[in-house]
Design a protein around this motif. Structure first.
Motif, PDB file in Angstrom:
ATOM      1  N   ASP A 179      42.165 -59.417  67.717  1.00  0.00           N
ATOM      2  CA  ASP A 179      42.695 -59.740  69.235  1.00  0.00           C
ATOM      3  C   ASP A 179      43.239 -58.459  69.792  1.00  0.00           C
ATOM      4  O   ASP A 179      44.007 -57.761  69.374  1.00  0.00           O
ATOM      5  N   PRO A 180      42.495 -57.954  70.874  1.00  0.00           N
ATOM      6  CA  PRO A 180      42.909 -56.779  71.368  1.00  0.00           C
ATOM      7  C   PRO A 180      44.224 -56.693  72.072  1.00  0.00           C
ATOM      8  O   PRO A 180      44.491 -55.514  72.481  1.00  0.00           O
ATOM      9  N   ARG A 181      44.749 -57.694  72.153  1.00  0.00           N
ATOM     10  CA  ARG A 181      46.026 -57.671  72.704  1.00  0.00           C
ATOM     11  C   ARG A 181      47.082 -57.338  71.443  1.00  0.00           C
ATOM     12  O   ARG A 181      48.338 -56.926  71.972  1.00  0.00           O
ATOM     13  N   VAL A 182      46.525 -57.437  70.475  1.00  0.00           N
ATOM     14  CA  VAL A 182      47.318 -56.997  69.242  1.00  0.00           C
ATOM     15  C   VAL A 182      47.018 -55.913  68.583  1.00  0.00           C
ATOM     16  O   VAL A 182      47.720 -54.896  68.166  1.00  0.00           O
ATOM     17  N   VAL A 183      45.637 -55.495  68.348  1.00  0.00           N
ATOM     18  CA  VAL A 183      45.136 -54.364  67.537  1.00  0.00           C
ATOM     19  C   VAL A 183      44.099 -53.910  68.555  1.00  0.00           C
ATOM     20  O   VAL A 183      43.159 -54.450  68.962  1.00  0.00           O
ATOM     21  N   ARG A 184      43.894 -52.513  68.501  1.00  0.00           N
ATOM     22  CA  ARG A 184      42.864 -51.835  69.246  1.00  0.00           C
ATOM     23  C   ARG A 184      42.429 -50.785  68.625  1.00  0.00           C
ATOM     24  O   ARG A 184      43.062 -50.062  67.746  1.00  0.00           O
ATOM     25  N   SER A 185      41.222 -50.418  68.594  1.00  0.00           N
ATOM     26  CA  SER A 185      40.907 -48.901  67.686  1.00  0.00           C
ATOM     27  C   SER A 185      40.026 -48.153  68.977  1.00  0.00           C
ATOM     28  O   SER A 185      39.745 -48.620  69.757  1.00  0.00           O
ATOM     29  N   VAL A 186      40.591 -46.722  68.686  1.00  0.00           N
ATOM     30  CA  VAL A 186      39.816 -45.810  69.629  1.00  0.00           C
ATOM     31  C   VAL A 186      39.538 -44.448  68.837  1.00  0.00           C
ATOM     32  O   VAL A 186      39.911 -44.433  67.663  1.00  0.00           O
ATOM     33  N   SER A 187      38.767 -43.807  69.598  1.00  0.00           N
ATOM     34  CA  SER A 187      38.218 -42.495  68.924  1.00  0.00           C
ATOM     35  C   SER A 187      39.692 -41.562  68.920  1.00  0.00           C
ATOM     36  O   SER A 187      40.761 -41.728  69.706  1.00  0.00           O
ATOM     37  N   VAL A 188      39.545 -40.639  68.094  1.00  0.00           N
ATOM     38  CA  VAL A 188      40.706 -39.634  68.096  1.00  0.00           C
ATOM     39  C   VAL A 188      40.869 -38.790  69.545  1.00  0.00           C
ATOM     40  O   VAL A 188      42.113 -38.658  69.918  1.00  0.00           O
ATOM     41  N   LEU A 189      39.493 -38.493  69.786  1.00  0.00           N
ATOM     42  CA  LEU A 189      39.652 -37.790  71.119  1.00  0.00           C
ATOM     43  C   LEU A 189      40.203 -38.544  72.391  1.00  0.00           C
ATOM     44  O   LEU A 189      41.158 -38.266  73.263  1.00  0.00           O
ATOM     45  N   SER A 190      39.940 -40.017  72.457  1.00  0.00           N
ATOM     46  CA  SER A 190      40.582 -40.892  73.378  1.00  0.00           C
ATOM     47  C   SER A 190      41.976 -40.852  73.259  1.00  0.00           C
ATOM     48  O   SER A 190      42.727 -41.205  73.808  1.00  0.00           O
ATOM     49  N   LEU A 191      42.532 -41.159  71.970  1.00  0.00           N
ATOM     50  CA  LEU A 191      43.927 -41.181  71.819  1.00  0.00           C
ATOM     51  C   LEU A 191      44.756 -40.023  72.545  1.00  0.00           C
ATOM     52  O   LEU A 191      45.623 -40.193  73.007  1.00  0.00           O
ATOM     53  N   PHE A 192      44.186 -38.852  72.401  1.00  0.00           N
ATOM     54  CA  PHE A 192      44.574 -37.541  72.720  1.00  0.00           C
ATOM     55  C   PHE A 192      44.533 -37.608  74.406  1.00  0.00           C
ATOM     56  O   PHE A 192      45.582 -37.398  75.182  1.00  0.00           O
ATOM     57  N   GLU A 193      43.510 -38.414  74.905  1.00  0.00           N
ATOM     58  CA  GLU A 193      43.259 -38.275  76.397  1.00  0.00           C
ATOM     59  C   GLU A 193      44.158 -39.213  77.107  1.00  0.00           C
ATOM     60  O   GLU A 193      44.742 -39.199  77.924  1.00  0.00           O
ATOM     61  N   GLN A 194      44.673 -40.214  76.405  1.00  0.00           N
ATOM     62  CA  GLN A 194      45.577 -41.629  76.739  1.00  0.00           C
ATOM     63  C   GLN A 194      46.715 -41.031  76.680  1.00  0.00           C
ATOM     64  O   GLN A 194      47.479 -41.528  77.734  1.00  0.00           O
ATOM     65  N   LEU A 195      47.367 -40.688  75.779  1.00  0.00           N
ATOM     66  CA  LEU A 195      48.528 -40.391  75.260  1.00  0.00           C
ATOM     67  C   LEU A 195      49.283 -39.098  75.740  1.00  0.00           C
ATOM     68  O   LEU A 195      50.423 -38.739  75.856  1.00  0.00           O
ATOM     69  N   GLN A 196      48.326 -37.831  75.544  1.00  0.00           N
ATOM     70  CA  GLN A 196      48.761 -36.384  75.596  1.00  0.00           C
ATOM     71  C   GLN A 196      48.018 -35.906  76.879  1.00  0.00           C
ATOM     72  O   GLN A 196      48.412 -34.812  77.386  1.00  0.00           O
ATOM     73  N   GLU A 197      47.105 -36.515  77.633  1.00  0.00           N
ATOM     74  CA  GLU A 197      46.355 -36.262  78.592  1.00  0.00           C
ATOM     75  C   GLU A 197      45.967 -34.869  78.562  1.00  0.00           C
ATOM     76  O   GLU A 197      45.971 -34.014  79.150  1.00  0.00           O
ATOM     77  N   ARG A 198      45.009 -34.534  77.305  1.00  0.00           N
ATOM     78  CA  ARG A 198      44.738 -33.461  77.215  1.00  0.00           C
ATOM     79  C   ARG A 198      43.338 -33.522  75.850  1.00  0.00           C
ATOM     80  O   ARG A 198      43.536 -34.564  75.622  1.00  0.00           O
ATOM     81  N   LEU A 199      42.534 -32.447  75.866  1.00  0.00           N
ATOM     82  CA  LEU A 199      41.350 -32.628  75.057  1.00  0.00           C
ATOM     83  C   LEU A 199      41.126 -31.473  74.208  1.00  0.00           C
ATOM     84  O   LEU A 199      40.664 -30.359  74.537  1.00  0.00           O
ATOM     85  N   PRO A 200      41.872 -31.602  73.005  1.00  0.00           N
ATOM     86  CA  PRO A 200      41.959 -30.387  72.148  1.00  0.00           C
ATOM     87  C   PRO A 200      40.522 -29.859  71.774  1.00  0.00           C
ATOM     88  O   PRO A 200      39.805 -30.692  71.230  1.00  0.00           O
ATOM     89  N   PRO A 201      40.136 -28.693  71.901  1.00  0.00           N
ATOM     90  CA  PRO A 201      38.736 -28.133  71.525  1.00  0.00           C
ATOM     91  C   PRO A 201      38.562 -28.461  70.183  1.00  0.00           C
ATOM     92  O   PRO A 201      37.584 -28.750  70.084  1.00  0.00           O
TER      93      PRO A 201
END
Length: 451
Positions: free
Chosen positions: A216-238
């Motif tokens: 259920d995407p309301r309970v569990v979601r998967s993202v790429s590592v890069l997307s995690l940084f984009e969403q939560l830290q608003e940056r893209l580590p080289p």
């Protein structure tokens, strides 16, 4: 919402503060009929301008003195929060008092009475304190997801090192396939699972990844590592981009007739011209002080890398002692002895950068974009940091996402961190993001937070 980004928290605090202001004002209006105790008046006739001024003043000063910034901190200390709220309230009362003295409104304008302002601000301080504590404890938000990292052992250290470069409220916890499966079977809270690209290509993990996608995407979601940084830290580590496709055609302004790109250039011309006119007296005073200090040159010209790495000359007010012409390029360090006394002040309020508005008018720079670097330093940075040259896909700027999010660069490691923000800006450029950067730059100038 799944991701409680800082701007969402700040917006909610702002709206709740506004609601609190109106609620307290309502109580002041109704108090005579409720308790028979008159503080101000029973109507707002003839003082709507003062009401709007008071309603806008508090959030503006709260933004300036950091009562909203605390929502971004990893740890919220109650004494610091109280200090910032009290300062905001005290300065609000002071500003209203000064405005009243200057304008001298009629006695019927009771909103500016000292007792009214004191009652309003004391009550609002208590309300704002409760709002911030509630937001930080998630009482006014949906549950914050637990962050998990599913990656190969050799990737975990790299990802966690990059994650810890920026202070963050949420912890990223590595898990193996067995522990993740147990959490999926009995989720105690929403889960956001960052899956590395190498593990996604591992055939032995296919069933686990398919199980993740069917949750259920309301309970569990998967993202790429890069997307995690984009969403939560608003940056893209080289270091994490690897072979991720990232070409010029992917950028928001790459289209031939990009409306946002045209608006950006028009804003550059208009704002740069207005700023030059408004700040000309300050530049003149600064120029005189620079000359009086050591009788040296007022301006300092320097080669920088611009669009596609093409060199151009920037003009700045000189903030350092005169250096030999053959002096090697060096990073500016904290407490750098080359910075003069006048130069230190100019750098803190970023007044030394104002002559670069001429570069903006010439089209060599933009108001917002990656900061231009010296070519001598860039040769080393290009060899040390992957994807570094991509920052040249846009005109350099007076200010930028890296400038308002990261500390001053004084090493290759600092430049790597700043590049992560520049790459995010390249991919997510928008008029809205430019406005966010502009307001945060104004705050830095008002607080003399430059270096």
């Amino acid at each position: 919402m799944w991701r409680h980004d800082p701007r969402t928290l700040i917006l909610r605090a702002l709206l709740l503060d506004a609601a609190g202001q109106l609620l307290i004002l309502g109580l002041i209006l109704w108090m005579p009929s409720l308790l028979g105790w008159t503080i101000g008046g029973s109507n707002l006739e003839g003082q709507w301008g003062w009401l709007l001024f008071s309603l806008l003043l508090y959030p503006l000063l709260g933004w300036l003195f950091g009562s909203y910034t605390v929502l971004r901190w990893r740890r919220l200390t109650l004494p610091v929060l109280l200090q910032r709220l009290v300062i905001t309230a005290a300065v609000s009362v002071l500003v209203v008092a000064v405005a009243r003295w200057l304008i001298n409104p009629a006695d019927a304008v009771w909103l500016v009475y000292r007792r009214v302002q004191l009652v309003w601000m004391v009550a609002l301080t208590g309300w704002a304190l409760l709002v911030r504590l509630a937001l930080r404890r998630g009482l006014l938000l949906h549950d914050t997801p637990r962050l998990l990292l599913l990656a190969q052992p050799n990737d975990i250290h790299t990802v966690l090192t990059a994650w810890r470069r920026v202070p963050h409220r949420q912890r990223l916890s590595p898990v193996d396939a067995l522990r993740l499966q147990r959490r999926l079977d009995q989720p105690e809270q929403p889960l956001l699972v960052a899956v590395s690209s190498e593990l996604r290509r591992d055939p032995s993990q296919r069933s686990l990844l398919e199980s993740l996608e069917m949750r259920d995407p309301r309970v569990v979601r998967s993202v790429s590592v890069l997307s995690l940084f984009e969403q939560l830290q608003e940056r893209l580590p080289p270091v994490l981009m690897g072979d991720v496709p990232f070409t010029y055609d992917d950028l928001p302004w790459a289209a031939t007739f990009s409306v946002q790109a045209q608006l950006k250039r028009m804003a550059d011309l208009l704002v740069a011209a207005v700023l030059l006119l408004l700040t000309a007296p300050f530049i003149a005073v600064a120029a005189l002080l620079i000359w009086l200090q050591d009788r040296g040159p007022i301006f300092y010209s320097q080669q920088r890398s611009g669009w596609l790495g093409r060199p151009f000359t920037v003009l700045k007010l000189r903030t350092m002692s005169v250096q030999p012409a053959d002096a090697p390029a060096e990073w500016t360090q904290v407490g750098d002895q080359r910075i003069t006394a006048i130069g230190a002040v100019l750098r803190r309020v970023r007044l030394d950068e104002l002559p670069q508005l001429l570069n903006v008018l010439n089209g060599e720079m933009s108001l917002i974009g990656p900061r231009p670097e010296r070519p001598e330093l860039e040769h080393q940075l290009e060899r040390s940091i992957p994807h570094y040259r991509k920052r040249h896909w846009m005109r350099p700027g007076l200010s930028g996402w890296a400038q308002v999010c990261a500390p001053y660069a004084s090493s290759i490691e600092d430049s790597d961190l700043k590049l992560s923000y520049d790459l995010y800006y390249l991919r997510h450029f928008s008029t809205w993001l430019d406005l966010v950067i502009l307001f945060r730059t104004i705050k830095t100038v008002l607080k003399a937070g430059g270096r």
